[in-house]
Structures are given as structure tokens and as C-alpha cells.
Design an enzyme around this catalytic site. Structure first.
Site: not given
Ligand SMILES: *Cc1c(COP(=O)(O)O)cnc(C)c1O
Length: 384
Positions: A73-74, A154, A182, A202, A204, A240, A327
Site C-alpha cells: 500500500g505504501s 485506518n 482499509q 494492500s 496483507h 521481477t 506506524c
């Protein structure tokens, strides 16, 4: 009280789905080929990436050629914000509109752009965490290159009127990005109905592994490349491919789309039960919007109690929750989200986020309620 382990930090990250892991395994083992190769082994990987791209794009209402896999996501946020700014600058547009409650991936990309001479307007939310479309409209200028407004916050789970903001930006000819990290995998997300030009997600956050995400870029938008190198991701994000991660992301997205409404309803019931019990404790306040909110998130201020101490104590009882976002842990600055919403530093420092996951049971919730009650009691006696 029999000790349990209850993970209540799903907004920080989620457990990898076992069936996602299963889908990924071949690409860690026998199917290790580089998708760019010209032999059969490579074709296996290339085909897997292509079908993952098609499947994920389809679920999001996008075309396969509009979806670019990233490291998370970042990276997707950095790409959208910095490259849209670069694009704008080519025609003399050096103004950006965002909100004060964005994730740091967006906020710090904007800070970077300010150092490069861009001007950024950080819109303040109301006390529920919402920035209205009218507020965005009023901030637009002739030189606005980009608007970036997140779909779901978030820290408090509040949902923003993104479709409305998107419509407005489209009418005014301004690029629009939304950080949907989110939201994707938890509530229905369709890039067309959100009227966005770019959308970040994202893996995860919805039971895929860490380190893989994607940026949707509408085909009409010539967003500059983010990583220069080979021809991967249509030459716009070289490197890759993370084959196993990409396969996992698509598999997790498909799993989350299945029965989404039912799971969300179940989570909402559990969350509401927790909310009702926690808010019945003395000196507690809900942070965020009561109804315009992700079904899994509950953010509460425990007045007069340090969130840090409460979190340590909850952890001793096996309950993992968090104060603000992952974070910001480690810094003692109060949450930028809660302070922007008008909470004082004291309220922000006493706030805890519980974010429930699909494996959460009613017994788990009762245990969390008992534990929170106990810990709040102990700490409020100490602080008196
Ligand atoms: C987690 C999160 C991110 C960052 O995603 P990573 O994959 O961890 O880099 C960005 N925005 C929001 C809203 C998030 O919750």
C-alpha cells in the site's frame, strides 16, 4: 477467567489465509521461473501473474491492463501521489488537495512534494473524521494537479464520501486518487462507481501476505512510471514480479469477495456488542462515525487512562489491540487522525483501536469485554 489469545489488530495486518498460502506454495517451490523467461517453466509463472491480474481486476471492476502490482500500500500511495504531481507539473499545476487524516504514506509523500515546491492543502475533517465533498470542492484551484482522499480511515474506520469527491474531480478535470487499503477485501470496492483515477490496495490487510499490493490506474491516465527498469507491469513498475505474492493477493481478494456481506454483518454484530459494552464503562468516548464506518473497527478513548499502559495490560491477558496506527507506535506524538478530528492530546493518548477479524467468535468478544473492564478498573484506581 480462562486466558485466551484474541487478536484485535486486523487493521494493522491480518493472518495469512491457509488456502492463500496453498495457492502460493508452487511459486516458492517447483514453479520458480522468472515470468519474463521464454521457456515452459517461465510460462507457468507468467500465466499465473496474468490470471491473478485478470481475477483481481475483475473483482475491482477494472481492466487487467489498469492494475499494477506493487510492494504494498505504501508504494502504491507514493506512486499515485508523486507521479500525479509530476504529471501536473508538466502543465504548470503544482497544487495538491488531501486530508489531514490520511495514512502517512500519503501525508509524507505530500511533505516530500512540498519540499519540491508543490503546495498542499490538508483538509480538516469534522469530529467524526469525515471530509465532505463540498469542502474538497472549495479547495480546488485552477492549478490543482491531484486530489487524494482515503476511502476508509485506518485509525477510526470512518468512511469518506469518495464516490462524490471522485465525481466532482472528474467534472473539474482534476486527477483523483483514493487510498482504499482499509476498504478492499472488507466492503465492496468498485473503481468505476468510486469515480477514481487511481486506487491503492494492500494484500496483507485482507489475508494475503505482506509485501504485495496494487495500484489501479484508469487507462485514460498517463501516470509516469514509478520504477524504471525492465518491462514488468507494462514497463511502468519494473522489477521481477513477486509471483507468489501476486497469486496470493488475487486468491485472497477472491476469498474476501465471497460471502462478503454476510461476514461484514457478522463482524458488525460482534463489534456492536463490544462497542455497547465498552461505552457503558465510565469515561469512555467513541472516536469516529457511529454508522459510516468499517464494520470491524472500534476506536474508544478511555478518559484519564494512558492507552500505552492499557495496551500492555491487555497484552498480558492475551488481547492484542493498538493505539492509533502501527506506524505511529513508538513515537509519543498523539494520533494525527484524532487530533485533526478535534480530540485533545489527552483524549488521543487515551484512545485504543480494536479491529476484529473473521475468526473472531462471540466467546472472544465476551473475553475482550471482561478483560477491558478489568484493565480499565485497575488502571483507573492506579491513576486516582
Ligand atoms: C496499511 C495501510 C497502508 C500501507 O500499506 P502497506 O502495505 O503496509 O505498505 C496505507 N494506507 C492505509 C490506509 C493503510 O491502512
Amino acid at each position: 477467567m480462562q486466558k485466551r489469545f484474541v487478536y484485535c489488530d486486523n487493521a494493522a495486518t491480518t493472518r495469512l489465509s491457509p488456502t492463500v498460502l496453498q495457492a502460493m506454495m508452487p511459486f516458492f517451490t517447483e514453479d520458480f521461473g522468472n515470468p519474463s523467461g521464454s521457456y515452459k517453466l517461465a510460462h507457468h509463472s507468467a500465466r499465473a501473474v496474468l490470471s491473478a491480474r485478470r481475477q483481481a481486476a475483475d473483482i475491482l471492476g477494472a481492466e487487467a491492463s489498469e492494475l499494477f502490482f506493487t510492494s504494498g500500500g505504501s508504494e502504491a500511495d507514493n506512486w499515485a501521489v508523486k507521479s500525479a504531481a509530476e504529471l501536473g507539473a508538466q502543465s504548470g499545476k503544482r497544487h495538491i488537495v488531501t486530508t489531514a487524516v490520511e495514512h502517512h504514506a500519503v501525508l509524507n509523500s505530500c511533505k516530500y512534494l512540498e519540499r519540491q515546491g508543490f503546495e498542499v492543502t490538508y483538509l480538516m475533517p469534522d469530529r467524526f473524521g469525515i471530509v465532505s465533498a463540498e469542502k474538497v470542492a472549495a479547495a480546488l484551484r485552477a492549478d490543482t494537479a491531484l486530489v487524494s482522499v482515503m476511502l476508509a480511515n485506518n485509525e477510526v474506520g470512518t468512511l469518506m464520501p469518495v464516490a462524490e469527491v471522485g465525481k466532482l474531480c472528474r467534472e473539474r478535470g482534476v486527477l483523483f486518487h483514493t487510498d482504499a487499503v482499509q476498504a478492499v477485501g472488507h466492503i465492496p470496492v468498485d473503481v468505476r462507481s468510486l469515480n477514481c483515477d487511481m486506487l491503492s490496495l494492500s494484500g496483507h490487510k485482507f489475508h494475503a501476505p505482506k509485501g504485495v499490493g496494487a495500484l489501479f490506474v484508469r487507462k485514460e491516465v498517463r501516470l509516469p512510471n514509478f520504477i524504471d527498469g525492465g518491462q514488468q507491469e507494462y514497463g511502468r513498475r519494473a522489477g521481477t514480479e513477486n509471483t507468489a505474492g501476486i497469486v496470493g493477493l488475487a486468491q485472497a481478494l477472491a476469498e474476501s469477495a465471497e460471502g462478503m456481506d454476510e461476514r461484514a454483518g457478522r463482524l458488525r454484530t460482534l463489534r456492536d456488542r463490544l462497542e455497547e459494552a465498552v461505552l457503558s464503562l465510565p469515561d469512555t468516548v467513541l472516536n469516529g462515525h457511529k454508522s459510516l464506518r468499517l464494520p470491524s473497527v472500534l476506536n474508544v478513548a478511555f478518559r484519564g487512562i494512558e492507552a500505552e499502559s492499557m495496551l500492555v495490560m491487555l497484552d498480558m491477558y492475551g488481547v492484542s489491540a493498538s493505539g492509533g496506527s502501527a506506524c505511529t507506535t513508538g513515537s509519543d506524538a498523539p494520533s494525527h487522525v484524532l487530533t485533526a478530528m478535534g480530540a485533545g492530546a489527552e483524549q488521543a493518548r487515551s484512545s485504543i483501536r480494536f479491529s476484529l477479524g473473521d475468526d473472531c467468535t462471540e466467546e472472544d468478544i465476551e473475553y475482550v469485554i471482561d478483560t477491558v473492564t478489568l484493565c480499565r478498573d485497575k488502571l483507573s484506581k492506579l491513576s486516582r
